[in-house]
Write an enzyme that holds these catalytic residues in place. Structure first.
Site, PDB file in Angstrom:
ATOM      1  N   LYS A   1       0.841  -1.199   0.000  1.00  0.00           N
ATOM      2  CA  LYS A   1       0.000   0.000   0.000  1.00  0.00           C
ATOM      3  C   LYS A   1       0.873   1.245   0.000  1.00  0.00           C
ATOM      4  O   LYS A   1       2.071   1.191   0.284  1.00  0.00           O
ATOM      5  CB  LYS A   1      -0.911   0.001   1.228  1.00  0.00           C
ATOM      6  CG  LYS A   1      -0.170  -0.014   2.551  1.00  0.00           C
ATOM      7  CD  LYS A   1      -1.119  -0.106   3.724  1.00  0.00           C
ATOM      8  CE  LYS A   1      -0.349  -0.132   5.044  1.00  0.00           C
ATOM      9  NZ  LYS A   1      -1.253  -0.143   6.208  1.00  0.00           N
TER      10      LYS A   1
ATOM     11  N   ARG B   1     -10.662   0.370  14.687  1.00  0.00           N
ATOM     12  CA  ARG B   1     -10.923   1.232  13.526  1.00  0.00           C
ATOM     13  C   ARG B   1     -11.732   0.535  12.444  1.00  0.00           C
ATOM     14  O   ARG B   1     -12.272   1.185  11.540  1.00  0.00           O
ATOM     15  CB  ARG B   1      -9.596   1.723  12.947  1.00  0.00           C
ATOM     16  CG  ARG B   1      -8.685   0.623  12.457  1.00  0.00           C
ATOM     17  CD  ARG B   1      -7.293   1.092  12.110  1.00  0.00           C
ATOM     18  NE  ARG B   1      -6.509   0.026  11.505  1.00  0.00           N
ATOM     19  CZ  ARG B   1      -5.225   0.143  11.178  1.00  0.00           C
ATOM     20  NH1 ARG B   1      -4.594   1.271  11.403  1.00  0.00           N
ATOM     21  NH2 ARG B   1      -4.591  -0.877  10.625  1.00  0.00           N
TER      22      ARG B   1
ATOM     23  N   TYR C   1      15.551  30.818   6.480  1.00  0.00           N
ATOM     24  CA  TYR C   1      14.377  31.559   6.943  1.00  0.00           C
ATOM     25  C   TYR C   1      14.416  31.709   8.460  1.00  0.00           C
ATOM     26  O   TYR C   1      14.672  30.760   9.192  1.00  0.00           O
ATOM     27  CB  TYR C   1      13.091  30.828   6.527  1.00  0.00           C
ATOM     28  CG  TYR C   1      12.820  30.891   5.047  1.00  0.00           C
ATOM     29  CD1 TYR C   1      12.424  32.083   4.451  1.00  0.00           C
ATOM     30  CD2 TYR C   1      12.975  29.763   4.243  1.00  0.00           C
ATOM     31  CE1 TYR C   1      12.172  32.148   3.085  1.00  0.00           C
ATOM     32  CE2 TYR C   1      12.729  29.815   2.881  1.00  0.00           C
ATOM     33  CZ  TYR C   1      12.329  31.011   2.309  1.00  0.00           C
ATOM     34  OH  TYR C   1      12.087  31.078   0.959  1.00  0.00           O
TER      35      TYR C   1
ATOM     36  N   MET D   1      12.168  24.368   1.137  1.00  0.00           N
ATOM     37  CA  MET D   1      11.422  23.467   0.275  1.00  0.00           C
ATOM     38  C   MET D   1      12.331  22.649  -0.635  1.00  0.00           C
ATOM     39  O   MET D   1      12.099  21.460  -0.863  1.00  0.00           O
ATOM     40  CB  MET D   1      10.410  24.250  -0.575  1.00  0.00           C
ATOM     41  CG  MET D   1       9.533  23.347  -1.436  1.00  0.00           C
ATOM     42  SD  MET D   1       8.362  24.242  -2.475  1.00  0.00           S
ATOM     43  CE  MET D   1       7.239  24.886  -1.235  1.00  0.00           C
TER      44      MET D   1
END
Length: 374
Positions: free
Chosen positions: A40, A138, A264, A312
């Site tokens: 998955k 769940r 930053y 980023m």
């Protein structure tokens, strides 16, 4: 596949280590193991088609996915083995389940009649794994609900639109020292099986990666995930082989004067003369932003600190005292470089998370470079 020489950042994936981790799970499950690898979330971020290709020769019982979409993609990609969808499927997906010969986990027996009707209409009985909730909470049917749901469960035995393939539970704490609650959960599944008396062909399975080593053949079958991909499964459990290395190129080296600030928020200030290397990887690639001023990288076989905030697209490390570093060199954010290694779980701990989140958070723009090298 892009060559690493022309790639700003990438992931090395060691196929031999993946196969050996699978074999260790299979060995733990006894002489006739039923092992269904979980692929998955694109095989925990490594690429489900490649994992299927690498593990197929090991004789898996099939493949485990979370969603119908993942199952359809595997089937369309050529997977012929059983594919089990473990997140409860929506009724709107039942036709695709049948059309692509997927097996599904069922938590609500009241949906079995609808699923059976779709199987009959398609001319192909749908494989069903009944989930029993023994404490995870769940999904699944609680054992004490079985009597009340006896009528709804009847299609498992009587409908020609269904095939009753499996019955399972999910262990909630097998990865904790001592595996608290594992025995009680296994007994809960067994009691449900005694109540329902499934045919001998129905596979009762309980083990995740950690459960495979705690329970072995007692679990009936294993659905390993993180251990296959190099993540630890408990402090008192076997160590997996490292499968993944995350690497990035140095794109700039600069001498920083005392007092120079970085990133930053200017959260790093040079205490004295420092040498900085900018790496072509950032949180846009899946490197956790929280590693700023607390994580590490490897360059030239040496540990170096990440300084300033992770951006980023780039991250900066302090290479003061590491000679010979220049643009184009490779840095390692997860994995081994020479005699040093940054373990997957070590990086996850530094980021305040778990290895699963590190792997599944690695962005698609990082090429996965599969290798047969040891």
């Amino acid at each position: 596949m892009q060559s690493p020489l022309r790639t700003r950042a990438w992931i090395d994936v060691r196929a031999p280590a993946l196969r050996r981790n699978f074999r260790r799970v299979a060995e733990a499950m006894g002489p006739d193991p039923w092992v269904l690898p979980m692929v998955k979330a694109d095989a925990y971020g490594l690429g489900a088609p490649e994992v299927v290709r690498v593990l197929r020769a090991e004789g898996p019982a099939g493949w485990g996915v979370a969603t119908v979409e993942e199952g359809v993609a595997l089937r369309q990609g050529g997977a012929s083995e059983p594919i089990v969808v473990f997140t409860p499927a929506l009724p709107a997906d039942f036709e695709r389940v049948a059309a692509h010969d997927l097996e599904v986990a069922v938590s609500d027996p009241r949906l079995l009649d609808r699923l059976s009707a779709v199987g009959r209409a398609c001319g192909r009985p749908v494989g069903v794994h009944l989930e029993v909730d023994t404490g995870m909470g769940r999904a699944g049917v609680r054992p004490e609900q079985l009597d009340a749901l006896a009528g709804a469960l009847r299609p498992l035995r009587e409908s020609d639109g269904l095939r009753w393939v499996g019955m399972f539970t999910h262990l909630h704490s097998a990865d904790e020292a001592g595996g608290p609650g594992v025995g009680a959960q296994l007994e809960g599944l067994r009691s449900a099986a005694r109540a329902l008396e499934p045919p001998p062909s129905v596979r009762v399975h309980a083990a995740n990666s950690a459960g495979a080593f705690r329970l072995g053949a007692e679990a009936g079958g294993a659905r390993p995930g993180i251990f296959l991909y190099g993540g630890r499964v408990g402090p008192d459990q076997p160590e997996p082989e490292a499968v993944v290395a995350v690497r990035a190129r140095v794109v700039r080296v600069v001498d920083a004067a005392p007092g120079a600030t970085l990133g930053y928020g200017a959260t790093h200030r040079a205490d004295g003369p420092e040498r900085w290397a900018t790496l072509a990887i950032g949180y846009g690639d899946g490197l956790p932003r929280v590693l700023g001023n607390r994580g590490e990288a490897l360059i030239a076989g040496r540990r170096v600190p990440i300084i300033g905030r992770v951006s980023m697209d780039v991250t900066v490390v302090n290479i003061s005292g590491v000679p010979g570093v220049e643009a184009g060199n490779a840095a390692t954010l997860v994995g081994r470089d020479g005699g040093e290694e940054l373990l997957l779980d070590e990086v996850a701990e530094a980021a305040g998370t778990i290895s699963y989140e590190i792997l599944t958070g690695l962005a698609p723009r990082l090429p996965r470079i599969w290798t047969e090298a040891e």
